[in-house]
Design a protein around this motif. Structure first.
Motif, PDB file in Angstrom:
ATOM      1  N   LEU A 297      -2.912  -6.100  -4.905  1.00 34.37           N
ATOM      2  CA  LEU A 297      -2.093  -5.346  -3.546  1.00 34.37           C
ATOM      3  C   LEU A 297      -1.568  -4.884  -4.147  1.00 34.37           C
ATOM      4  CD1 LEU A 297      -4.167  -8.331  -1.396  1.00 34.37           C
ATOM      5  CD2 LEU A 297      -4.761  -5.933  -2.435  1.00 34.37           C
ATOM      6  N   GLU A 298      -0.081  -5.525  -4.435  1.00 35.06           N
ATOM      7  CA  GLU A 298       1.336  -4.924  -5.068  1.00 35.06           C
ATOM      8  C   GLU A 298       1.184  -3.700  -5.007  1.00 35.06           C
ATOM      9  OE1 GLU A 298       4.437  -7.230  -5.944  1.00 35.06           O
ATOM     10  OE2 GLU A 298       3.318  -8.958  -6.567  1.00 35.06           O
ATOM     11  N   LYS A 299       0.389  -2.850  -6.120  1.00 36.34           N
ATOM     12  CA  LYS A 299       0.607  -1.464  -6.826  1.00 36.34           C
ATOM     13  C   LYS A 299       0.252  -0.372  -5.474  1.00 36.34           C
ATOM     14  CE  LYS A 299      -2.565  -1.929 -10.396  1.00 36.34           C
ATOM     15  NZ  LYS A 299      -4.038  -2.021 -11.115  1.00 36.34           N
ATOM     16  N   PRO A 300       1.363   0.302  -5.885  1.00 36.27           N
ATOM     17  CA  PRO A 300       2.281   1.279  -4.073  1.00 36.27           C
ATOM     18  C   PRO A 300       0.748   2.108  -4.823  1.00 36.27           C
ATOM     19  CG  PRO A 300       3.063   1.390  -6.464  1.00 36.27           C
ATOM     20  CD  PRO A 300       2.675   0.566  -6.898  1.00 36.27           C
ATOM     21  N   ARG A 301       0.462   2.753  -5.668  1.00 36.21           N
ATOM     22  CA  ARG A 301      -0.643   3.589  -5.820  1.00 36.21           C
ATOM     23  C   ARG A 301      -1.671   2.942  -6.648  1.00 36.21           C
ATOM     24  NH1 ARG A 301       1.393   9.502  -6.257  1.00 36.21           N
ATOM     25  NH2 ARG A 301       3.671   8.862  -6.189  1.00 36.21           N
ATOM     26  N   LEU A 302      -2.927   2.644  -5.088  1.00 34.98           N
ATOM     27  CA  LEU A 302      -3.776   2.179  -5.870  1.00 34.98           C
ATOM     28  C   LEU A 302      -5.457   2.837  -5.411  1.00 34.98           C
ATOM     29  CD1 LEU A 302      -5.502  -0.475  -7.069  1.00 34.98           C
ATOM     30  CD2 LEU A 302      -5.896  -1.454  -4.062  1.00 34.98           C
ATOM     31  N   SER A 303      -5.729   3.249  -6.164  1.00 34.21           N
ATOM     32  CA  SER A 303      -7.035   4.453  -5.669  1.00 34.21           C
ATOM     33  C   SER A 303      -8.858   3.623  -5.780  1.00 34.21           C
ATOM     34  CB  SER A 303      -7.373   4.903  -7.242  1.00 34.21           C
ATOM     35  OG  SER A 303      -7.420   4.374  -8.335  1.00 34.21           O
ATOM     36  N   ILE A 304      -9.407   3.987  -5.475  1.00 35.31           N
ATOM     37  CA  ILE A 304     -10.046   3.638  -4.606  1.00 35.31           C
ATOM     38  C   ILE A 304     -10.800   3.263  -5.972  1.00 35.31           C
ATOM     39  CG2 ILE A 304     -12.114   4.397  -3.692  1.00 35.31           C
ATOM     40  CD1 ILE A 304     -11.225   6.231  -1.617  1.00 35.31           C
ATOM     41  N   GLU A 305     -10.675   3.664  -6.866  1.00 32.64           N
ATOM     42  CA  GLU A 305     -11.773   3.381  -8.044  1.00 32.64           C
ATOM     43  C   GLU A 305     -11.215   2.062  -8.391  1.00 32.64           C
ATOM     44  OE1 GLU A 305     -10.634   6.486  -7.942  1.00 32.64           O
ATOM     45  OE2 GLU A 305     -12.051   7.369  -6.999  1.00 32.64           O
ATOM     46  N   GLU A 306      -9.830   1.899  -8.262  1.00 32.91           N
ATOM     47  CA  GLU A 306      -9.860   0.569  -9.448  1.00 32.91           C
ATOM     48  C   GLU A 306      -9.801  -0.054  -8.556  1.00 32.91           C
ATOM     49  OE1 GLU A 306      -4.941   0.051 -11.145  1.00 32.91           O
ATOM     50  OE2 GLU A 306      -5.993   2.266  -9.767  1.00 32.91           O
ATOM     51  N   LEU A 307      -9.632   0.002  -7.066  1.00 32.10           N
ATOM     52  CA  LEU A 307     -10.442  -1.502  -6.208  1.00 32.10           C
ATOM     53  C   LEU A 307     -11.878  -1.738  -6.551  1.00 32.10           C
ATOM     54  CD1 LEU A 307      -9.476  -3.061  -3.844  1.00 32.10           C
ATOM     55  CD2 LEU A 307      -9.762  -1.990  -2.301  1.00 32.10           C
ATOM     56  N   GLY A 308     -12.508  -0.354  -6.361  1.00 29.50           N
ATOM     57  CA  GLY A 308     -13.592  -1.128  -6.421  1.00 29.50           C
ATOM     58  C   GLY A 308     -13.994  -1.552  -7.557  1.00 29.50           C
ATOM     59  N   ARG A 309     -13.784  -1.163  -8.778  1.00 24.67           N
ATOM     60  CA  ARG A 309     -13.655  -2.052 -10.834  1.00 24.67           C
ATOM     61  C   ARG A 309     -13.175  -3.129 -10.516  1.00 24.67           C
ATOM     62  NH1 ARG A 309     -11.031   0.681 -13.495  1.00 24.67           N
ATOM     63  NH2 ARG A 309     -11.398   2.811 -12.921  1.00 24.67           N
ATOM     64  N   PHE A 310     -12.478  -3.862  -9.564  1.00 24.58           N
ATOM     65  CA  PHE A 310     -11.765  -4.436  -9.838  1.00 24.58           C
ATOM     66  C   PHE A 310     -12.484  -5.545  -8.918  1.00 24.58           C
ATOM     67  CE2 PHE A 310      -9.537  -7.927  -7.537  1.00 24.58           C
ATOM     68  CZ  PHE A 310      -9.007  -8.803  -8.744  1.00 24.58           C
ATOM     69  N   ILE A 311     -12.727  -5.327  -7.392  1.00 23.39           N
ATOM     70  CA  ILE A 311     -14.350  -5.999  -6.846  1.00 23.39           C
ATOM     71  C   ILE A 311     -14.917  -6.629  -7.811  1.00 23.39           C
ATOM     72  CG2 ILE A 311     -15.351  -6.493  -4.879  1.00 23.39           C
ATOM     73  CD1 ILE A 311     -12.503  -5.104  -3.601  1.00 23.39           C
ATOM     74  N   ALA A 312     -16.098  -5.444  -7.835  1.00 23.67           N
ATOM     75  CA  ALA A 312     -17.444  -5.172  -8.436  1.00 23.67           C
ATOM     76  C   ALA A 312     -17.719  -5.899  -9.960  1.00 23.67           C
ATOM     77  CB  ALA A 312     -17.708  -3.924  -9.002  1.00 23.67           C
TER      78      ALA A 312
ATOM     79  N   TRP B  84       5.906 -11.396   5.858  1.00 20.76           N
ATOM     80  CA  TRP B  84       6.067 -11.113   4.911  1.00 20.76           C
ATOM     81  C   TRP B  84       5.356 -10.175   3.498  1.00 20.76           C
ATOM     82  CZ3 TRP B  84       9.108 -16.480   4.932  1.00 20.76           C
ATOM     83  CH2 TRP B  84      10.015 -16.352   5.708  1.00 20.76           C
ATOM     84  N   LEU B  85       4.553 -10.827   3.480  1.00 19.48           N
ATOM     85  CA  LEU B  85       3.279 -11.577   2.414  1.00 19.48           C
ATOM     86  C   LEU B  85       2.951 -10.016   2.885  1.00 19.48           C
ATOM     87  CD1 LEU B  85       1.766 -13.930   1.719  1.00 19.48           C
ATOM     88  CD2 LEU B  85       3.635 -13.175   0.469  1.00 19.48           C
ATOM     89  N   ALA B  86       2.535  -9.262   3.797  1.00 15.56           N
ATOM     90  CA  ALA B  86       1.687  -8.305   4.153  1.00 15.56           C
ATOM     91  C   ALA B  86       2.346  -7.116   4.036  1.00 15.56           C
ATOM     92  CB  ALA B  86       1.437  -7.728   6.140  1.00 15.56           C
ATOM     93  N   ARG B  87       3.911  -7.188   4.264  1.00 12.19           N
ATOM     94  CA  ARG B  87       5.032  -6.257   3.515  1.00 12.19           C
ATOM     95  C   ARG B  87       4.802  -5.516   2.310  1.00 12.19           C
ATOM     96  NH1 ARG B  87       7.899  -7.098   8.003  1.00 12.19           N
ATOM     97  NH2 ARG B  87       7.931  -5.498   9.453  1.00 12.19           N
ATOM     98  N   LYS B  88       5.278  -7.159   1.415  1.00 10.58           N
ATOM     99  CA  LYS B  88       5.305  -6.864  -0.032  1.00 10.58           C
ATOM    100  C   LYS B  88       3.502  -6.220  -0.127  1.00 10.58           C
ATOM    101  CE  LYS B  88       4.557 -10.761  -3.537  1.00 10.58           C
ATOM    102  NZ  LYS B  88       5.030 -10.571  -4.608  1.00 10.58           N
ATOM    103  N   TRP B  89       2.086  -7.095  -0.385  1.00 13.56           N
ATOM    104  CA  TRP B  89       1.533  -6.308  -0.140  1.00 13.56           C
ATOM    105  C   TRP B  89       1.310  -4.938   0.289  1.00 13.56           C
ATOM    106  CZ3 TRP B  89      -1.215 -11.607   0.655  1.00 13.56           C
ATOM    107  CH2 TRP B  89      -1.288 -12.881  -0.511  1.00 13.56           C
ATOM    108  N   ARG B  90       1.991  -4.434   1.177  1.00 15.26           N
ATOM    109  CA  ARG B  90       1.341  -2.854   1.558  1.00 15.26           C
ATOM    110  C   ARG B  90       0.738  -2.599   2.400  1.00 15.26           C
ATOM    111  NH1 ARG B  90       5.224  -0.076  -1.980  1.00 15.26           N
ATOM    112  NH2 ARG B  90       5.450  -1.366  -4.204  1.00 15.26           N
ATOM    113  N   PHE B  91       0.685  -3.778   3.255  1.00 13.42           N
ATOM    114  CA  PHE B  91      -0.031  -3.894   4.362  1.00 13.42           C
ATOM    115  C   PHE B  91       0.201  -2.099   4.993  1.00 13.42           C
ATOM    116  CE2 PHE B  91      -2.303  -7.365   2.509  1.00 13.42           C
ATOM    117  CZ  PHE B  91      -4.039  -6.335   2.594  1.00 13.42           C
TER     118      PHE B  91
END
Ligand SMILES: [Fe+2]
Ligand SMILES: [Fe+2]
Lengths: 278, 139
Positions: A34-49, A188-195
């Motif tokens: 979640l901290e990654k500045p540029r998390l792609s849709i594919e990356e997130l999808g792959r991780f969860i799947a 603090w966490l929401a910021r850290k996680w780039r929400f």
């Protein structure tokens, strides 16, 4: 005095959540991702799947009353497409963090789901562009409680005891023991996680909605949802007092008697449904 | 001769363990309840950690499609710990859930939740709406 914990020390401890021995490996991975500045849709999808248990929990959530796509979303990629990256990121976090804490803070999971349901209903009524994002704000608004318990288990027990004994809310009791409250910690966490900023502010100011600068509507919705879920008596085991609603936030939303009734009915239906997320 | 057998036995054991291990994981994945929404009233859905000896199962616990423990089973300490080892999300036991408490009790809890809100008209209005909502649930 020795009971209070210095705020900078606290922030430092909270922000190194990965270092917590009690946080399971998947949560560490999630936090890192979640901290990654540029998390792609594919990356997130792959991780969860890649994690069937996580996948099924997230799909149960999006198909539940809190997100309003009953039985229509059957895959993570479909969920990301319909709900957007931020919503799915929030769900991923909510599902993994609250599942972890389900047994430690009785009622917090139900309370959070209730807020997600109420927040979505009100957001739709107010024609907010992305009601699902506001729903995620509702789901995550008290995430700071979880983090506080993980980091300061003994102190938090005292906080809970104090709240119970003196008839004050957890938020008020936290202030006595810590320099910050669960809303600070959550932000603090929401910021850290780039929400996104509306999520950060809704978490940070859900007990003091007037302070929100750039997400007044979302913050007011989460603030009022929180109170309504308390009022209805859902998930009150950990904190049974109805927090007072801020008149400005209330005025901003302009909810009618029928609107409140509708939210209560929605909560009743969601809580008594057979969906496993409850 | 004996030594070789032992070696094979170890191998077999390792093999069985490996096999059994995945089976166990598989079984764990398949263990679940089949709740019936209509019957949810009057049951309590609780986390397995909250189970106690003496509680009565209100829904069977299944392993795959086979009944592991039937409805009506009175839990013993041993059963409680076996269920807790099954990694279930929840269990159904007999007893009153919140909705099944008498109306007077539900209203008393409502008063209790709003005990700090006496001075506020806004909060009292909301309390009144919730009170009517609760009463309607009992009609
Ligand atoms: Fe809160
Ligand atoms: Fe809350």
């Amino acid at each position: 005095m020795s009971d209070t914990i210095d705020i900078s020390l606290m922030r430092e401890r909270v922000e190194t959540i990965e270092a917590l021995p009690t946080v399971p490996a998947t949560l560490k991975q999630i936090s890192g991702m979640l901290e990654k500045p540029r998390l792609s849709i594919e990356e997130l999808g792959r991780f969860i799947a890649g994690d069937p248990a996580l996948t099924s929990k997230i799909l149960k959530m999006v198909n539940s009353a809190a997100y309003g796509f009953p039985n229509r979303i059957s895959s993570i990629s479909h969920a990301i497409m319909l709900l957007g990256l931020n919503v799915v990121r929030g769900l991923l976090l909510g599902v993994s963090v609250f599942e972890l804490m389900r047994r430690n803070i009785e009622g917090l999971w139900e309370h959070s789901l209730g807020c997600a349901v109420a927040a979505r209903w009100i957001a739709q009524k107010k024609q907010v562009k992305e009601p699902e994002e506001v729903s995620v704000c509702g789901l995550l608004h008290d995430i700071g409680k979880v983090i506080l318990i993980l980091h300061f288990p003994e102190e938090y027990e005292k906080v809970q005891a104090k709240a119970g004994k003196e008839g004050i809310t957890l938020h008020e009791a936290e202030r006595v023991f810590f320099d910050a409250t669960h809303s600070d910690v959550g932000s603090w966490l929401a910021r850290k996680w780039r929400f996104p900023v509306n999520l950060v502010e809704a978490i940070e100011y859900h007990h003091r909605p007037r302070l929100s600068k750039s997400a007044q509507l979302e913050t007011a919705i989460v603030h009022v949802s929180d109170a309504l879920v308390h009022a209805k008596g859902i998930g009150t085991a950990h904190d049974d007092l109805v927090p007072a609603i801020n008149p400005d936030a209330w005025g901003l939303l302009q909810l009618s008697v029928n609107d409140i009734k509708a939210v209560l009915d929605e909560l009743e239906e969601a809580a008594s449904s057979e969906t496993e997320v409850w | 001769m004996k030594g070789r057998n032992l070696k094979n036995l170890d191998k077999t054991r390792a093999g069985v363990n490996a096999l059994f291990g995945t089976c166990l994981a598989d079984i764990r994945r398949k263990i679940r309840y089949i709740p019936n929404a209509k019957e949810l009233k009057g049951l309590r859905k609780i986390h397995p950690d909250k189970l106690e000896p003496g509680m009565i199962l209100a829904k069977p616990i299944l392993i795959g499609s086979a009944v592991f423990l039937g409805e009506g089973v009175v839990l013993t300490e041993r059963l409680v710990s076996r269920i807790q080892n099954m990694n279930l999300d929840y269990a159904f036991v007999e007893g009153r859930s919140e909705q099944d408490m008498p109306l007077e009790e539900a209203l008393a809890l409502l008063d209790h939740r709003f005990r700090n809100c006496d001075g506020s008209d806004l909060m009292m209005n909301i309390k009144e709406i919730v009170r009517k909502h609760i009463i309607e649930l009992y009609e």
